[in-house]
Design an enzyme around this catalytic site. Structure first.
Site: not given
Length: 1304
Positions: A510, A555, A600, A738, A740, A806
């Site tokens: 990616r 991005h 995002e 994504n 985290y 991610e």
């Protein structure tokens, strides 16, 4: 979206249910929780005490029924009584109030169910004239007419045979009421509510207790059901037990009573223990609540409910059953009613089991026993709490209401965290610890970067300026004024990126395209061909290596030229983005099949336009962020619609969603805060695209209300037109996620006069100091959030295909030995695996962020996320793999989490309990043995197996081949004694004890024939007692002891001898088992993160242990094996020459003496001189080598049954022996190695060591009680490992926090 479309959810879940059911059976044995749906005809009810009828409050109360989704509302009639306590009737005022309730229920499409007598009225009813009560009740029936189609009579809480008079009166009253209802011409349903228990023997060994339990059970439900729906009489067991006493009671009007119930409601009171008794007042037994099941005064034995249903339906198979129970009664009206949640979940699940597993189809309804607690209740049973202080929210839901709502709406139980705020409807499978399984075969492993963070070349070959170019060149904003001007220099070093991707073995890469590298000013007015050429080179290089490009269009690096005309606040940007997307599709779409429009979007909008953390740095306080998002969502739709579908690609958007963990997971307010936070974070962008083209309702309502209170004329959240909603809705092929970190959240409804996105959410984060930190202040190590957020996406968006685009963790030192990152990925990816296999989440791929250290936005190069290290002071920017890269590569190769150490060099992705002491027991049939070399020494150990060494030169002492009968008789006597003691024998053929008359020993080929003859004599004489044979014991050690010039000949002769003996035993004694004993040194990589050292370790193991064993298992000798051992004959060829089977071993006996560390000092990995293995100076050898050796044998030799033979140790080394046991136990229990027994050399047995070993044998393992006994107190255990402990990992994170603190 399961709540929105019940039918579609059921259809969608069929495939998932089948898959997860299979996983459940394979990995968890027979699951003790039933996931699935109730029949479509199953009904859900709530029972309400109602109390005094307050019509002013009834609407809010009844509206809760609709919120939950129940089918039936049950309440009892309020009767008036005279001074003597006898019932007079139901007042007209009450009837009028009930009429209002019934009308409201009809409007809500909820079925009323009326119990003729509430519990407080039943006592008076029994004192009143039955005929008069029936007449009055019939008037009530006629008043309500067909508005009420469910009626029942309650039996209260009377327990059978001890109150037979009351039983008869209640049955008579019920019969009268039933016929009164039916005679009035109504066609509804009239039933009886019965108190029931599940009864079991207190002491199953008590004489004749089975008959007593049978009687006790007959005095329960059957006592009512037999007269009512069975034979018309009391149960036979009761009649026999009572004898003459029963005849005095009698049963009148049997014919009228029999059949007078349309259904029965079982009011389950839990589990009761039965004991025999002759006391007065009992009929031979006493039943008491099982104290082990009582929790906070609640009899909690749900398993008994299923047993009861099976018991009742076996005798009364055609009776419709409704189920309720006592529920949970407490003094605490708290909304966090965890015990009530468990009570509902477990009891309802037992009903589902009875339907799904026992095929009981007569259970038609479950009724929750408690609705709304009155104010200041002392016996609180409700699933709602009265809140008189807030008229607008008069009732507060409890956690039990959240659970019931989900169960009812799903008509059953879903797997995973499927409810509000991740609240599960069923049990969570494998919630803690590592789950071992494979990922789907086509799972897409990936790693990622983004253009500005890695490319460099910021002003080369016609590239235009982006907003990040401008920001990075603005002084004192980025850490140490660092920029992405060069970054990792991927613009020039892209082939290095492809190389390390290939080494990882990923399926996808990616990366993002820099808009300004293709369109320098952001428009189609000028197309920059060198930029297109660069991405063509990268894409072609990836495709050449079999790596699929996954391309992100945006991005964060917006063209500065577009920002100067408003950026994402200018509506025309949707057209500019469409043009840019079309250029990318046209230029690369023939080779790129996976596209992500935006990465995002919340960062782009909130960080860029609301709080100013990222460019363009606006601080608009909850205004511009919404407008930017509005245009971004439309731009996404434009890109999706312009895509040429003939290119057969897929398009999605990547949304970053942190998991909002409820501060109190049983507080509905916190659950709602979690849901609200997640909708504001992820639903903001996903809901328009994946649901209906519009924002989540909660966002629209809250932002509109707050905007009005803050003086705005309209909501700060823009509105989509109907045409825009249609255009946006459904613009996806997959969901990019994504993830985290998670944070604790709770509600915060503070109304600020200053608008703010964060204030709009009406939530606040709460710090949890137990969460491990990282190199980034915002990132906490919270792996549980991965599984929960994937479940949330599954629930919200109809289980759309998801790619985790991610996930990763930062540090601030860039260490190559990044154990903390391995720990992070291990736990996060394992939670992802659980989500797929256990919860049915449709996850298609995982992406590690990031491929290499890079420019981390505002923090520059101070935070490193890479699995490859980049030295930013080196102009070449070399990529150096970290430990996490090697770990990730192994995970990809194995495509899942394998137990133990399956990888090269003894590497494992998730070895359990590594470096820790471990308690547990060996399998039930585990064999404990001793090795008695001279067959004379007697051991005190209580073992069930012994190794018996048979001397070749003693059995056949002369060259004429005759046996020594005296020796034969001595052996037979020994074997008979062992057999009489129930000790199995393993015969060890003494090949090393070669007779002197064989000239040259094993260097003489004639030794082969004579050894086979010796073995045949042993089988003939001892085969009746000995059925397991070790043909060769430690042949490699024996070979090493020979002269160098003789070793190869000796090796080949021993191999021939083994093979022919195996062949002979197979023909002569077909049931006998044959094996080999080996003593080995575990070869550990000198550097576990050096591939050459891991290769050296693997080659060294193959050249030592594998040298002799490989041919016995049909494994060809590798060139390095032959080179190291100087073999001029490939023994694998001998297998073919002799016509032998591929596998010639039934079991192995393994002893691990020491550990050597191996390194490779040459580029020639196949060169014998390149491998150096040596022990390390230490007084003590770590014992984990045995576990790794056993794993090596498991994976190389198809998990052959293996005995572990301990080394000879002194009494002072008892802790070493204990560690040896512990590591063997881990291999057996945690790694699924087929360890069948443990053998102890008798020479080790003395003093404290013998005491310790016997204690372990007695316990068949290592238990906490054993370790705490006096005989074990002096045994200190020291187990070390090459892997970090949790303490080490925690220490690293503390180190990171300290660095951050100093930098700040």
């Amino acid at each position: 979206m399961c709540f929105r479309n019940r039918g579609n959810c059921i259809i969608m879940s069929v495939r998932v249910e089948i898959i997860v059911a299979f996983v459940c059976l394979v990995h968890l044995g027979v699951c003790d929780f039933e996931f699935g749906r109730f029949p479509n005809t199953f009904r859900w009810g709530i029972a309400d005490s109602l109390g005094s009828i307050d019509l002013d409050a009834i609407d809010g109360r009844l509206q809760l029924l609709k919120e939950i989704g129940v089918d039936v509302y049950k309440f009892g009639l309020k009767w008036d009584a005279d001074a003597s306590g006898q019932l007079k009737g139901v007042s007209n005022e009450s009837l009028a109030a009930y009429d209002v309730i019934l009308d409201r229920l009809q409007g809500l499409d909820v079925e009323p169910h009326i119990s003729v007598f509430r519990e407080d009225a039943l006592e008076s009813a029994l004192l009143s004239n039955t005929s008069q009560i029936c007449q009055t009740a019939t008037k009530v029936f006629r008043h309500f007419g067909n508005k009420v189609r469910y009626w029942s009579t309650s039996a209260g809480t009377r327990w059978g045979c001890e109150v037979l008079g009351d039983v008869q009166r209640i049955l008579s009253l019920h019969t009268c009421l039933y016929h009164g209802y039916k005679t009035a011409g109504f066609t509804g349903h009239f039933g009886l509510e019965l108190p029931v228990r599940w009864l079991m023997a207190m002491d199953p060994s008590e004489p004749n207790i089975e008959d007593t339990v049978e009687l006790a059970r007959a005095c329960d439900a059957p006592l009512w059901l037999e007269p009512l729906l069975g034979s018309g009489k009391f149960p036979e067991a009761v009649r026999v037990a009572l004898g003459g006493r029963l005849s005095d009671i009698g049963v009148e009007n049997t014919a009228r009573m029999n059949g007078s119930a349309d259904y029965v409601e079982l009011d389950y009171h839990g589990g009761y223990h039965v004991t025999r008794t002759g006391s007065t007042g009992h009929i031979g037994f006493r039943a008491e609540a099982g104290q082990a099941w009582v929790r906070n005064s609640t009899n909690f034995y749900p398993t008994g409910l299923r047993e009861l249903l099976l018991h009742v339906t076996t005798r009364f198979p055609n009776v419709d059953l409704h189920v309720t129970g006592r529920g949970v009664v407490s003094r605490d009206p708290s909304v966090s009613d965890r015990l009530r949640v468990e009570w509902i979940r477990e009891h309802v699940n037992e009903i589902l089991k009875s339907i799904a597993r026992d095929n009981i189809r007569s259970v038609k309804r479950f009724t929750v026993p408690g609705f709304v607690d009155p104010s200041n209740c002392t016996t609180c049973m409700g699933i709602y709490q009265t809140n008189p202080g807030q008229p607008s929210a008069k009732f507060n839901k409890k956690a039990s209401a959240v659970l019931l709502t989900h169960i009812v709406r799903m008509n059953g139980f879903e797997r995973g965290y499927c409810g509000l705020g991740g609240f599960p409807s069923g049990r969570i499978l494998h919630e803690n610890g590592i789950y071992f399984d494979d990922f789907p075969e086509d799972f897409g492993w990936s790693s990622a970067t983004s253009a500005y963070q890695v490319e460099g070349g910021w002003n080369e070959d016609g590239k235009g300026l982006s907003i990040w170019d401008v920001r990075a060149h603005t002084p004192n904003i980025i850490h140490e004024n660092e920029t992405g001007d060069i970054a990792c220099n991927s613009y020039h070093n892209y082939l290095d990126d492809v190389r390390i991707l290939k080494q990882l073995g990923v399926k996808f890469y990616r990366f993002s395209i820099a808009w300004t590298r293709l369109m320098p000013n952001g428009t189609k007015d000028y197309i920059n061909q060198p930029g297109i050429d660069y991405y063509n080179r990268l894409i072609n290089a990836l495709r050449k290596e079999g790596i699929e490009p996954m391309v992100t269009l945006f991005h964060w690096d917006l063209p500065q030229a577009l920002q100067e005309v408003g950026g994402w606040l200018n509506e025309t940007i949707t057209e500019r983005f469409r043009d840019y997307a079309k250029l990318c599709f046209d230029s690369f779409g023939d080779r790129v099949k996976y596209w992500i429009t935006f990465n995002e979007p919340k960062i782009i909008t909130v960080s860029g336009y609301d709080d100013g953390w990222f460019p363009p740095g606006h601080k608009s306080h909850g205004v511009e962020g919404y407008q930017a998002a509005h245009n971004l969502i439309k731009a996404h739709a434009e890109a999706y619609r312009v895509y040429n579908r003939s290119q057969n690609g897929k398009i999605g958007i990547t949304i970053s969603i942190g998991w909002a963990e409820p501060l109190d997971p049983y507080n509905p307010g916190d659950l709602e805060a979690s849901e609200r936070a997640t909708q504001f974070s992820g639903g903001w962008f996903a809901h328009p695209i994946y649901v209906n083209g519009d924002y989540p309702e909660v966002m629209k309502v809250i932002i509109a209300e707050k905007s009005r209170s803050q003086g705005f004329n309209a909501s700060r959240l823009p509105e989509f037109s109907d045409a825009e909603k249609r255009f946006i809705n459904g613009t996806f092929d997959f969901f990019g996620l994504n993830f985290y970190s998670a944070e604790l959240v709770t509600s915060d409804f503070y109304d600020s006069v200053i608008p703010s996105y964060y204030n709009d959410k009406s939530t606040k984060g709460v710090e949890n100091t137990n969460y491990l930190g990282s190199g980034s202040s915002w990132l906490k190590v919270t792996p549980f959030g991965m599984r929960k957020i994937l479940n949330w996406v599954k629930k919200e968006y109809n289980n759309v295909p998801v790619y985790v685009t991610e996930n990763g963790v930062s540090d601030r030192n860039g260490t190559l030995r990044d154990y903390h990152r391995i720990h992070f990925y291990r736990t996060y990816i394992n939670e992802l695996l659980k989500a797929i296999r256990l919860d049915g989440c449709n996850v298609r791929g995982f992406t590690a962020w990031s491929l290499m250290d890079n420019f981390e936005w505002n923090t520059g190069y101070s935070e490193r996320f890479g699995i490859h290290y980049v030295n930013f002071s080196d102009p070449q920017r070399p990529r150096i793999p970290k430990g996490s890269a090697y770990w990730f590569r192994q995970l990809i190769e194995e495509n899942g989490f394998k137990k133990g150490y399956p990888g090269i060099g003894g590497r494992g992705t998730a070895p359990a309990e590594e470096g820790k002491f471990y308690f547990g027991t060996f399998p039930v049939n585990f064999l404990w043995g001793v090795d008695n070399v001279d067959n004379t020494k007697t051991a005190h150990l209580k073992v069930n197996e012994k190794l018996a060494h048979i001397s070749w030169k003693s059995v056949i002492p002369n060259s004429n081949g005759d046996v020594d009968n005296t020796v034969i008789q001595a052996y037979m006597k020994y074997f008979n004694e062992l057999a009489d003691s129930n000790v199995q024998q393993v015969g060890v053929l003494g090949y090393a004890d070669i007779p002197a008359y064989i000239q040259g020993g094993w260097n003489n080929v004639s030794a082969v024939d004579q050894f086979v003859a010796f073995a045949q004599r042993c089988i003939t004489h001892f085969g009746g007692k000995v059925t397991k044979w070790v043909i060769l014991e430690n042949p490699v050690r024996y070979i090493d002891e020979q002269e160098t010039s003789h070793r190869q000949v000796v090796a080949n002769n021993l191999f021939r001898a083994y093979a022919r003996t195996f062949q002979m035993i197979g023909k002569l004694a077909t049931t006998h088992k044959t094996g080999i004993s080996v003593s080995v040194t575990w070869m550990e990589p000198g550097d576990e993160f050096a591939p050459s050292d891991c290769e050296a370790s693997s080659n060294a193991m193959a050249a030592t242990l594998g040298w002799f064993l490989d041919p016995l298992f049909g494994i060809e000798s590798s060139p390095i094996n032959l080179a190291i051992n100087g073999a001029d004959v490939n023994r694998s060829q001998l297998v073919t020459d002799l016509g032998l089977p591929i596998r010639m071993v039934d079991f192995a006996v393994v002893s691990v003496g020491t550990i050597s560390w191996c390194t490779n000092n040459s580029a020639e990995l196949s060169s014998p001189s390149s491998i150096q293995c040596m022990t390390r100076d230490s007084e003590r050898q770590p014992q984990w080598g045995i576990r790794k050796t056993l794993n090596w044998i498991k994976y190389r030799y198809s998990n052959i049954p293996t005995y572990v033979k301990a080394n000879v140790v002194t009494d002072k080394e008892a802790d070493q022996m204990l560690a040896y046991f512990v590591e063997t136990l881990k291999a057996s229990k945690l790694d699924d190695v087929e360890v069948v027994g443990f053998i102890i050399p008798l020479s080790t047995l003395r003093g404290r060591l013998e005491t310790m070993i016997q204690a372990i044998i007695d316990a068949n393992g290592i238990t906490r009680d054993l370790l705490e006994t006096e005989r074990m107190q002096s045994t200190t255990v020291s187990i070390t490992s090459g892997e970090p402990s949790r303490k080490q990992i925690f220490g690293f994170y503390i180190f990171q926090v300290l660095i951050m603190f100093m930098l700040c």
